[in-house]
Motif scaffolding. Structure first.
Motif, PDB file in Angstrom:
ATOM      1  N   VAL A 262       0.859  -1.180   0.000  1.00 13.42           N
ATOM      2  CA  VAL A 262       0.000   0.000   0.000  1.00 13.42           C
ATOM      3  C   VAL A 262       0.897   1.233   0.000  1.00 13.42           C
ATOM      4  N   THR A 263       0.722   2.086  -0.993  1.00 13.58           N
ATOM      5  CA  THR A 263       1.481   3.334  -1.067  1.00 13.58           C
ATOM      6  C   THR A 263       0.581   4.491  -0.646  1.00 13.58           C
ATOM      7  N   LEU A 264       1.019   5.220   0.369  1.00 12.69           N
ATOM      8  CA  LEU A 264       0.266   6.342   0.924  1.00 12.69           C
ATOM      9  C   LEU A 264       0.990   7.647   0.661  1.00 12.69           C
ATOM     10  N   LYS A 265       0.213   8.715   0.542  1.00 10.43           N
ATOM     11  CA  LYS A 265       0.757  10.069   0.493  1.00 10.43           C
ATOM     12  C   LYS A 265       0.280  10.821   1.727  1.00 10.43           C
ATOM     13  N   TYR A 266       1.257  11.387   2.461  1.00 10.04           N
ATOM     14  CA  TYR A 266       0.914  12.086   3.707  1.00 10.04           C
ATOM     15  C   TYR A 266       1.829  13.287   3.886  1.00 10.04           C
ATOM     16  N   GLN A 267       1.226  14.449   3.915  1.00  9.28           N
ATOM     17  CA  GLN A 267       1.952  15.701   4.134  1.00  9.28           C
ATOM     18  C   GLN A 267       3.168  15.833   3.202  1.00  9.28           C
ATOM     19  N   GLY A 268       2.947  15.510   1.933  1.00 12.73           N
ATOM     20  CA  GLY A 268       3.997  15.659   0.941  1.00 12.73           C
ATOM     21  C   GLY A 268       4.946  14.493   0.819  1.00 12.73           C
ATOM     22  N   ASP A 269       4.882  13.554   1.739  1.00 15.51           N
ATOM     23  CA  ASP A 269       5.744  12.373   1.688  1.00 15.51           C
ATOM     24  C   ASP A 269       4.995  11.185   1.084  1.00 15.51           C
ATOM     25  N   VAL A 270       5.759  10.279   0.479  1.00 11.51           N
ATOM     26  CA  VAL A 270       5.203   9.043  -0.082  1.00 11.51           C
ATOM     27  C   VAL A 270       5.797   7.863   0.673  1.00 11.51           C
ATOM     28  N   MET A 271       4.944   6.951   1.104  1.00  3.97           N
ATOM     29  CA  MET A 271       5.388   5.810   1.910  1.00  3.97           C
ATOM     30  C   MET A 271       4.730   4.544   1.403  1.00  3.97           C
ATOM     31  N   THR A 272       5.526   3.500   1.178  1.00  3.76           N
ATOM     32  CA  THR A 272       4.987   2.197   0.791  1.00  3.76           C
ATOM     33  C   THR A 272       5.109   1.236   1.962  1.00  3.76           C
ATOM     34  N   ILE A 273       3.998   0.606   2.287  1.00  2.00           N
ATOM     35  CA  ILE A 273       3.913  -0.308   3.430  1.00  2.00           C
ATOM     36  C   ILE A 273       3.489  -1.674   2.914  1.00  2.00           C
ATOM     37  N   ARG A 274       4.208  -2.699   3.288  1.00  2.00           N
ATOM     38  CA  ARG A 274       3.879  -4.066   2.863  1.00  2.00           C
ATOM     39  C   ARG A 274       3.341  -4.841   4.057  1.00  2.00           C
ATOM     40  N   GLY A 297       0.175  10.170  18.317  1.00  2.00           N
ATOM     41  CA  GLY A 297       1.539  10.631  18.531  1.00  2.00           C
ATOM     42  C   GLY A 297       2.648   9.787  17.956  1.00  2.00           C
ATOM     43  N   LEU A 298       2.336   8.804  17.104  1.00  2.00           N
ATOM     44  CA  LEU A 298       3.385   7.964  16.542  1.00  2.00           C
ATOM     45  C   LEU A 298       4.028   8.633  15.326  1.00  2.00           C
ATOM     46  N   HIS A 299       5.311   8.362  15.134  1.00  2.00           N
ATOM     47  CA  HIS A 299       6.036   8.823  13.954  1.00  2.00           C
ATOM     48  C   HIS A 299       5.710   7.894  12.784  1.00  2.00           C
ATOM     49  N   PRO A 300       5.681   8.408  11.550  1.00  2.00           N
ATOM     50  CA  PRO A 300       5.388   7.532  10.400  1.00  2.00           C
ATOM     51  C   PRO A 300       6.254   6.283  10.325  1.00  2.00           C
ATOM     52  N   ASP A 301       7.523   6.372  10.720  1.00  2.00           N
ATOM     53  CA  ASP A 301       8.372   5.174  10.690  1.00  2.00           C
ATOM     54  C   ASP A 301       7.908   4.128  11.699  1.00  2.00           C
ATOM     55  N   GLU A 302       7.422   4.587  12.864  1.00  2.00           N
ATOM     56  CA  GLU A 302       6.875   3.651  13.849  1.00  2.00           C
ATOM     57  C   GLU A 302       5.609   2.998  13.303  1.00  2.00           C
TER      58      GLU A 302
END
Length: 456
Positions: A262-274, A297-302
């Motif tokens: 799943v590829t998400l766009k959040y606040q200008g960033d793109v993140m792919t999560i498997r 309060g979690l960071h996107p990497d968390e």
């Protein structure tokens, strides 16, 4: 298991303790007498056929404590006497939520709430100690049982909230009031009991009315009924997820053999999560979980780390090898939307053999029963090589499919006929989807296939 003393139940639930020490700590809480062991609390609830009071002597013989109504007697073993054991369970849960400052995420929706629950719990586990509704425990009985069986050090609890009537979710929010409330979508499930889609919308919307002060709503921007609820919600921040608009956008969903990206766009960033689950529908569930994580309060990497570690075995749709066959088993519940989602997984499967959709009745569709089954039959004709429709309502599935592609669908009346057809016609390498409402007992069909072992 939460550390709960008898004294807690006396204080929170106005219980009268007989034959038990106030400092005793409960070993477990159950509504099933066969699960009782020394120190367990057995909650004696009324049932459709028998009352839990009937099993209290057995509970005492096993060394358990019985929570009973004031009308029960004679009391000859350790007991906690309350006005209503069911109400006492809810009161105890709410009291512990408040006393221990536990953050609650509440989830409801017509499709996907269990999957969203598992993904949200996995997300939060990247930093917090998390409890969650177990299995399909999403009622005034199941939520307290799940809560009380959660780790004592729990900081966050993820509550799946189901309903069959107006007012039920509102009641659940008094037991576990949400700091974050999620609505996955709103569809015709339970139309038979609620009468109209507007009543279903009202019932699902009760979770928003139960939000704590300053609580946050996480809502599906793609669903017009959910959007309407969010646009009329005042006094609470709303976070939206969707494919076309929202605080987080679902940019792309791609199914692999054993996972979904799943590829998400959040606040200008793109993140792919498997995630180790199958299904394009999980794009929305991942996005919802992402927003819950950010709200708490979690960071996107968390968030990514937690999501990618979700237990594969908690997915509703299970991929199972059975001899030379591949089985896609998803028979907890069924609606036109969830049927279509499962058919998409079948269609995407890279198989050596044929794609066979075994589709059973969808229950509780009310006035949409005929149109819903017709919709599924049409969708199945485009995604399967063979359709085996099972049950009286599923005749419409077969009829619709055969209108689209004559001869693609076979109809049988029951599980015995379905098993007989499968045993005689399956070939090595086939991929078989088993999908129906829980009341169709497709778990029994899978067990019979498992005992057979598949074609040689």
């Amino acid at each position: 298991m939460m550390v709960v003393k008898v004294q807690d139940i006396v204080d929170f639930c106005s219980a009268r303790a007989l034959g038990v020490e106030l400092d005793d700590v409960l070993k477990d809480v159950t509504i099933h007498s066969q699960e009782v062991r020394p120190g367990s609390l057995f909650v004696a609830l009324p049932g459709s056929r028998t009352h839990g009071h009937q099993f209290v002597p057995e509970v005492w013989e096993k060394g358990g404590i019985a929570m009973v109504e004031k009308t029960f007697g004679p009391i000859t073993g350790p007991s906690l006497v309350v006005e209503s054991p069911l109400m006492a369970m809810g009161t105890l849960t709410r009291s512990l939520v408040d006393a221990r400052h536990i953050t609650v995420v509440g989830i409801t929706g017509s499709v996907g709430k269990t999957s969203a629950k598992e993904l949200i719990a996995a997300t939060l586990q990247s930093r917090f100690v998390v409890g969650k509704s177990q299995q399909n425990y999403n009622t005034a009985i199941g939520i307290p049982l799940s809560f009380l069986r959660s780790p004592h050090s729990m900081t966050h609890f993820v509550a799946e909230m189901g309903m069959r009537a107006l007012g039920e979710i509102a009641h659940l929010t008094t037991i576990t009031p949400p700091d974050v409330a999620v609505i996955t979508n709103i569809g015709p499930n339970h139309l038979e009991s609620l009468g109209s889609i507007k009543n279903i919308q009202r019932a699902k919307g009760e979770i928003l009315q139960g939000l704590k002060p300053q609580g946050t709503a996480v809502l599906n921007a793609d669903d017009p009924l959910v959007r309407e609820l969010g646009e009329h919600l005042s006094g609470h921040p709303v976070l939206w997820f969707g494919h076309k608009s929202g605080d987080v956008l679902i940019d792309h969903v791609h199914m692999l053999d054993t996972a979904t990206e799943v590829t998400l766009k959040y606040q200008g960033d793109v993140m792919t999560i498997r995630i180790p689950w199958l299904g394009e529908q999980h794009g929305s569930n991942v996005a919802a979980a992402f927003l819950v994580g950010t709200a708490l309060g979690l960071h996107p990497d968390e968030i990514r780390s937690g999501l990618e570690q979700v237990d594969p075995g908690t997915s509703r749709l299970q991929r199972k090898s059975l001899g030379s066959l591949m089985i896609l088993a998803d028979y907890y519940n069924a609606s036109p939307l969830s049927m279509t989602m499962s058919l998409q997984v079948l269609a995407a499967n890279k198989a050596m053999g044929r794609r066979i959709a075994v589709l059973g009745d969808m229950l509780e569709l009310g006035t949409q029963e005929e149109s819903g089954h017709w919709q599924v039959g049409t969708a199945a004709s485009r995604r399967a090589d063979i359709i085996l429709a099972v049950g009286p309502r599923a005749q419409i599935i077969a009829k619709a499919a055969n209108v689209e592609k004559p001869g693609i669908a076979i109809w049988v009346a029951n599980l015995d006929e379905a098993y007989g057809w499968l045993e005689n016609h399956l070939r090595a390498g086939d991929v078989v989807l088993l999908k129906a409402s829980h009341g169709m007992n497709f778990d029994e069909l899978y067990q019979r296939l498992k005992d057979w072992g598949g074609p040689s």
